[in-house]
Design a protein around this motif. Structure first.
Motif, PDB file in Angstrom:
ATOM      1  N   ASP A 270      35.184  -9.853  53.230  1.00  0.00           N
ATOM      2  CA  ASP A 270      34.510  -8.778  53.962  1.00  0.00           C
ATOM      3  C   ASP A 270      33.092  -8.552  53.432  1.00  0.00           C
ATOM      4  O   ASP A 270      32.155  -8.312  54.212  1.00  0.00           O
ATOM      5  CB  ASP A 270      35.317  -7.487  53.861  1.00  0.00           C
ATOM      6  CG  ASP A 270      36.636  -7.550  54.628  1.00  0.00           C
ATOM      7  OD1 ASP A 270      36.751  -8.396  55.529  1.00  0.00           O
ATOM      8  OD2 ASP A 270      37.545  -6.764  54.312  1.00  0.00           O
ATOM      9  N   ALA A 271      32.938  -8.639  52.109  1.00  0.00           N
ATOM     10  CA  ALA A 271      31.608  -8.460  51.518  1.00  0.00           C
ATOM     11  C   ALA A 271      30.660  -9.561  51.971  1.00  0.00           C
ATOM     12  O   ALA A 271      29.487  -9.310  52.295  1.00  0.00           O
ATOM     13  CB  ALA A 271      31.711  -8.439  49.997  1.00  0.00           C
ATOM     14  N   SER A 274      29.492  -9.046  55.502  1.00  0.00           N
ATOM     15  CA  SER A 274      28.552  -7.930  55.639  1.00  0.00           C
ATOM     16  C   SER A 274      27.107  -8.359  55.407  1.00  0.00           C
ATOM     17  O   SER A 274      26.170  -7.697  55.874  1.00  0.00           O
ATOM     18  CB  SER A 274      28.927  -6.807  54.669  1.00  0.00           C
ATOM     19  OG  SER A 274      28.639  -7.178  53.324  1.00  0.00           O
ATOM     20  N   LYS A 276      25.661 -11.143  56.523  1.00  0.00           N
ATOM     21  CA  LYS A 276      25.160 -11.749  57.768  1.00  0.00           C
ATOM     22  C   LYS A 276      24.068 -12.787  57.498  1.00  0.00           C
ATOM     23  O   LYS A 276      23.011 -12.791  58.132  1.00  0.00           O
ATOM     24  CB  LYS A 276      24.647 -10.665  58.717  1.00  0.00           C
ATOM     25  CG  LYS A 276      25.727  -9.676  59.144  1.00  0.00           C
ATOM     26  CD  LYS A 276      25.193  -8.607  60.082  1.00  0.00           C
ATOM     27  CE  LYS A 276      26.301  -7.641  60.491  1.00  0.00           C
ATOM     28  NZ  LYS A 276      25.816  -6.570  61.397  1.00  0.00           N
TER      29      LYS A 276
END
Length: 456
Positions: A270-271, A274, A276
């Motif tokens: 998830d990190a 984030s 991108k």
């Protein structure tokens, strides 16, 4: 449930599915050392005959490692897709092999059934397949992944540039990196195995690679292969992290020995999302595996090393990774004794990973105390090229001076490209052409053009 078969005048009985799978496995020194291997070839053939008659549905009924005891088992069963499995649910292991090899079974069909396959089903069918079978079926499958470029397309082949240094010396790493780029190496990733897992040292290397990438506008991704917890810390501190790396195994206990859990992987995934940082896609996980890791951690639960390996793919595919590679001969002769065993394991891992839906590569390698040499690695490289392997390693001189093992060199990828007409990742090939490192056909240019990076 007992399983039985006969070879000649001898009858054999196997007490459970776990035993049949272990006894049917081609000989591996790790299984012999663990007391799991067949005693002789007759018993191995008997186990394969018994395995071929087992319905695939049986794997849904008989768990090798109980659901309550192992999170890999839970992952595999919780993510099993009954609809995808329905197409092949009537098969035995033997008839599933025949179906995989059939002309009518193409890559699109194999991708349809992939979510319905438990890792034990995939391991089982591989055990009754010849090397030729493994190559043929794997060659049908294209598992494409994307971050800053596109990997795994039909007719394409990529490499990880591995510029390791015994002291993490930035100048030494940069020299090897530039050398590799001039040979067209690095479209899979520029990835450093660090000597130190210290956060600041890791960050320094990440920043150095990121500066190089941005300066020359290189359409690839970078990675320092530190522990996932170190990478997570650096993401939180604002470091330029492209890929999340972690070595994984096929049992919960194996991963715990690596200091990793699914919860840690979830958090790091998830990190990474984030940030991108991908430009053409968001596949950002990089996993390394290898037969023998569960055995070396004494975490195999009596399951053979190849089946444990395939179970690690059930974990990897949850994260839709950019790269997965089996570091096939790295653990040593205690688990894969010689060139023959390493070659077989490499073909097994590649086939099983691709059938499980993964963008599979291979570190074609051996340790210096193995009964193997560079000719064995040439053979495996050639076979994996035929099988449609997504990527291999590019190590200066094929000799990793930090990890102290033998792999594939910058020149080896040129060989397989020339023999099989394989192209680089398309975005990376365009960059190589812009830099006058390859011609319009993707062929490496000679002479002064190849040193342009040095002059810049």
């Amino acid at each position: 449930m007992k399983y039985q078969s006969s070879v000649g005048n001898f009858s054999y009985s196997f007490p459970d599915l776990k035993t049949v799978l272990a006894k049917a496995t081609p000989e591996k020194s790790g299984d012999v050392m663990a007391g799991l291997a067949a005693k002789n070839e007759k018993e191995r053939i008997a186990a394969r005959l018994a395995l071929a008659d087992i319905p695939l549905k049986q794997f849904l009924e008989e768990q090798l490692i109980p659901y309550e005891e192992d999170d890999i088992t839970r992952l595999a069963f919780d993510h099993h897709d009954p609809k995808a499995f329905q197409l092949i649910s009537h098969h035995t292991v033997g008839s599933f092999r025949d179906w995989l090899l059939a002309y009518e079974t193409d890559g699109a069909l194999l991708k349809r059934i992939s979510p319905g396959l438990l890792p034990e089903m995939v391991a089982a069918v591989s055990k009754i397949m010849s090397n030729q079978d493994l190559i043929l079926v794997a060659s049908k499958i294209r598992n494409v992944s994307r971050f800053r470029n596109t990997l795994g397309l039909d007719g394409h082949f990529s490499t990880r540039l591995q510029p390791n240094n015994p002291t993490d010396d930035p100048k030494g790493i940069m020299a090897s990196t530039i050398d590799g780029l001039m040979y067209g190496v690095g479209d899979a990733v520029i990835g450093i195995n660090p000597v130190s897992d210290h956060a600041q040292s890791t960050r320094n290397l990440l920043e150095m690679l990121d500066e190089l990438r941005k300066r020359f506008d290189i359409p690839t991704q970078t990675c320092v292969l530190s522990h996932v917890t170190t990478t997570l810390q650096l993401i939180n501190e604002g470091a330029p992290v492209d890929l999340i790396f972690q070595s994984i195994g096929g049992t919960q206990k194996t991963n715990e020995s690596f200091g990793v859990t699914k919860e840690i992987l979830d958090e790091s995934y998830d990190a990474g999302l984030s940030l991108k940082r991908g430009t053409v896609g968001k596949n950002l996980m990089y996993f390394e595996t290898g037969q023998g890791s569960a055995h070396s951690a004494n975490a195999h639960h009596g399951v053979d090393q190849q089946t444990c390996e395939v179970r690690s793919y059930a974990l990897a595919r949850i994260y839709d990774p950019l790269l997965v590679n089996t570091v096939v001969g790295f653990i040593g002769p205690e688990y894969l004794y010689n060139g023959k065993q390493i070659i077989r394991a490499g073909l097994e891992d590649h086939f099983c990973g691709k059938l499980m839906g993964l963008p599979m590569g291979c570190d074609i390698c051996y340790t210096n105390h193995s009964q193997a040499d560079q000719d064995d690695m040439d053979n495996l490289l050639s076979l994996l090229g035929l099988a449609g392997c997504n990527f291999i390693m590019g190590v200066p001189g094929a000799d990793d001076v930090m990890l102290h093992y033998q792999s594939t060199s910058f020149h080896d990828q040129l060989y397989i490209r020339q023999v099989l007409g394989l192209k680089y990742a398309p975005e990376f090939e365009s960059w190589l052409q812009k830099m006058n490192l390859v011609d319009d056909q993707g062929q490496m240019l000679e002479g002064k053009h190849r040193h342009k990076l040095l002059y810049l």
